[in-house]
Design a protein around this motif. Sequence first.
Motif, mmCIF file in Angstrom:
data_model
loop_
_atom_site.group_PDB
_atom_site.id
_atom_site.type_symbol
_atom_site.label_atom_id
_atom_site.label_comp_id
_atom_site.label_asym_id
_atom_site.label_seq_id
_atom_site.Cartn_x
_atom_site.Cartn_y
_atom_site.Cartn_z
ATOM 1 N N GLY A 4 3.910 -3.025 -11.274
ATOM 2 C CA GLY A 4 2.471 -2.821 -11.311
ATOM 3 C C GLY A 4 2.040 -1.805 -10.279
ATOM 4 N N MET A 5 1.216 -0.830 -10.719
ATOM 5 C CA MET A 5 0.678 0.203 -9.847
ATOM 6 C C MET A 5 -0.842 0.226 -10.033
ATOM 7 N N SER A 6 -1.486 1.292 -9.566
ATOM 8 C CA SER A 6 -2.959 1.316 -9.601
ATOM 9 C C SER A 6 -3.534 0.977 -10.973
ATOM 10 N N GLU A 57 -7.328 9.375 -4.342
ATOM 11 C CA GLU A 57 -6.313 10.263 -4.922
ATOM 12 C C GLU A 57 -5.512 10.941 -3.822
ATOM 13 N N ARG A 58 -4.209 11.115 -4.104
ATOM 14 C CA ARG A 58 -3.376 11.853 -3.153
ATOM 15 C C ARG A 58 -3.784 13.330 -3.197
ATOM 16 N N PRO A 59 -3.952 13.948 -2.009
ATOM 17 C CA PRO A 59 -4.330 15.368 -1.988
ATOM 18 C C PRO A 59 -3.248 16.205 -2.678
ATOM 19 N N ALA A 109 0.857 -1.191 0.000
ATOM 20 C CA ALA A 109 0.000 0.000 0.000
ATOM 21 C C ALA A 109 0.892 1.239 0.000
ATOM 22 N N ILE A 110 0.868 1.978 -1.098
ATOM 23 C CA ILE A 110 1.751 3.149 -1.217
ATOM 24 C C ILE A 110 1.077 4.353 -0.549
ATOM 25 N N SER A 111 1.600 4.704 0.617
ATOM 26 C CA SER A 111 0.931 5.684 1.476
ATOM 27 C C SER A 111 1.503 7.088 1.369
ATOM 28 N N GLU A 144 6.689 3.907 0.825
ATOM 29 C CA GLU A 144 6.849 5.356 0.863
ATOM 30 C C GLU A 144 7.929 5.750 -0.136
ATOM 31 N N ASN A 145 7.872 7.000 -0.613
ATOM 32 C CA ASN A 145 8.916 7.387 -1.562
ATOM 33 C C ASN A 145 9.918 8.408 -1.029
ATOM 34 N N ARG A 146 9.728 8.861 0.218
ATOM 35 C CA ARG A 146 10.704 9.795 0.786
ATOM 36 C C ARG A 146 11.068 9.367 2.201
ATOM 37 N N VAL A 150 2.955 -5.842 -5.861
ATOM 38 C CA VAL A 150 2.418 -4.716 -6.630
ATOM 39 C C VAL A 150 2.344 -3.512 -5.702
ATOM 40 N N ARG A 151 2.600 -2.332 -6.271
ATOM 41 C CA ARG A 151 2.648 -1.104 -5.476
ATOM 42 C C ARG A 151 1.425 -0.263 -5.814
ATOM 43 N N VAL A 152 0.434 -0.285 -4.951
ATOM 44 C CA VAL A 152 -0.830 0.374 -5.266
ATOM 45 C C VAL A 152 -1.086 1.514 -4.279
ATOM 46 N N GLY A 153 -1.257 2.719 -4.820
ATOM 47 C CA GLY A 153 -1.497 3.894 -3.991
ATOM 48 C C GLY A 153 -2.925 4.397 -4.122
ATOM 49 N N SER A 154 -3.171 5.181 -5.163
ATOM 50 C CA SER A 154 -4.452 5.890 -5.284
ATOM 51 C C SER A 154 -5.665 4.956 -5.370
ATOM 52 N N ALA A 155 -5.519 3.799 -5.979
ATOM 53 C CA ALA A 155 -6.667 2.891 -6.080
ATOM 54 C C ALA A 155 -7.061 2.320 -4.712
ATOM 55 N N LEU A 170 13.976 -7.388 -8.580
ATOM 56 C CA LEU A 170 14.078 -6.209 -9.442
ATOM 57 C C LEU A 170 12.776 -5.420 -9.377
ATOM 58 N N MET A 171 12.900 -4.125 -9.605
ATOM 59 C CA MET A 171 11.744 -3.234 -9.576
ATOM 60 C C MET A 171 11.785 -2.351 -10.817
ATOM 61 N N CYS A 172 10.612 -2.034 -11.378
ATOM 62 C CA CYS A 172 10.589 -1.064 -12.481
ATOM 63 C C CYS A 172 9.358 -0.174 -12.427
HETATM 64 C C1 LIG Z 1 3.385 6.657 -6.149
HETATM 65 C C2 LIG Z 1 4.016 5.378 -6.553
HETATM 66 C C3 LIG Z 1 3.229 4.226 -6.738
HETATM 67 C C4 LIG Z 1 1.726 4.193 -6.581
HETATM 68 O O1 LIG Z 1 1.109 4.882 -7.626
HETATM 69 P P1 LIG Z 1 -0.487 4.797 -7.819
HETATM 70 O O2 LIG Z 1 -0.654 5.099 -9.259
HETATM 71 O O3 LIG Z 1 -1.079 5.806 -6.919
HETATM 72 O O4 LIG Z 1 -0.893 3.412 -7.501
HETATM 73 C C5 LIG Z 1 3.888 3.057 -7.073
HETATM 74 N N1 LIG Z 1 5.229 3.004 -7.218
HETATM 75 C C6 LIG Z 1 6.009 4.089 -7.053
HETATM 76 C C7 LIG Z 1 7.476 3.959 -7.225
HETATM 77 C C8 LIG Z 1 5.430 5.309 -6.718
HETATM 78 O O5 LIG Z 1 6.222 6.383 -6.563
#
Ligand SMILES: *Cc1c(COP(=O)(O)O)cnc(C)c1O
Length: 230
Positions: free
Chosen positions: A200-202, A225-227, A39-41, A62-64, A216-221, A168-170
């Motif tokens: 894989g993302m949202s 949506e991120r504010p 869950a990408i928070s 998290e990305n930071r 899989v890295r899923v954030g907004s779904a 690996l990640m892409c």
């Molecule tokens: C923000 C982010 C995601 C999630 O993106 P969504 O489209 O919101 O699912 C996945 N991977 C990375 C590396 C991100 O920076």
Amino acid sequence: MTIPQAPEHIVVARTNIVSRIADAAKIADRKPDDVTLVAISKKQPDDRIEAMLATGQRVFGENRVQEAKARWAERRVTYPDLELRLVGPLQTNKADDAVALFDVIETLDREKLARHLARSMEKLGRRPRLYVQVNTGEEEQKAGIKPSQTADFVARCCDQYGLEIEGLMCIPPVGEPASLHFALLRNLAEQAGVSKLSMGMSADFELAVRLGATSVRVGSALFGERPAPA
Ligand SMILES: *Cc1c(COP(=O)(O)O)cnc(C)c1O
């Protein structure tokens, strides 16, 4: 203490994503349990994160580094079974902080960072699992090892720095079919002798699962949506 209830929309969103992952896994003759939902928070408000925790979700990305530290350092104590993953670029001067906080670092993308991570791990006695980020689209502005250099880089991380690479990640280029990039990442992992694939993302996580993603890295779904930044 009362057990916090997750708001209905977060519960529904997570249930939906989990079942779509399971369906995609079955289509590919894979086990749903072999795919981890991260869950990408990043940038999400606190109440949504609490709600996600209340659903039982324990793997977050998290990305930071600084933002993650502020958000998760205390929650780590409350939720000892958390797994925190760094999915954004890491500067070498933050290597200590990243090694101290994260369980998985998915963005090892250059030799200098490998050297700093090895040093930080030695110093802190903590060894987060590592993924090498591959720039599958060979985009100028994007971080990551070139596809043609991936196997060599993975070997070098091990031989030169004693780092074990888990996968690996892409992040595929915007506007290109993601499937080509997912298939490429899978081939590269095979060549490099690593077993895990973070892709894989949202918008495309089901496709990624069908093509072999182990996380899989899923954030907004998941969160909504991120504010927009204030
Ligand atoms: C923000 C982010 C995601 C999630 O993106 P969504 O489209 O919101 O699912 C996945 N991977 C990375 C590396 C991100 O920076």
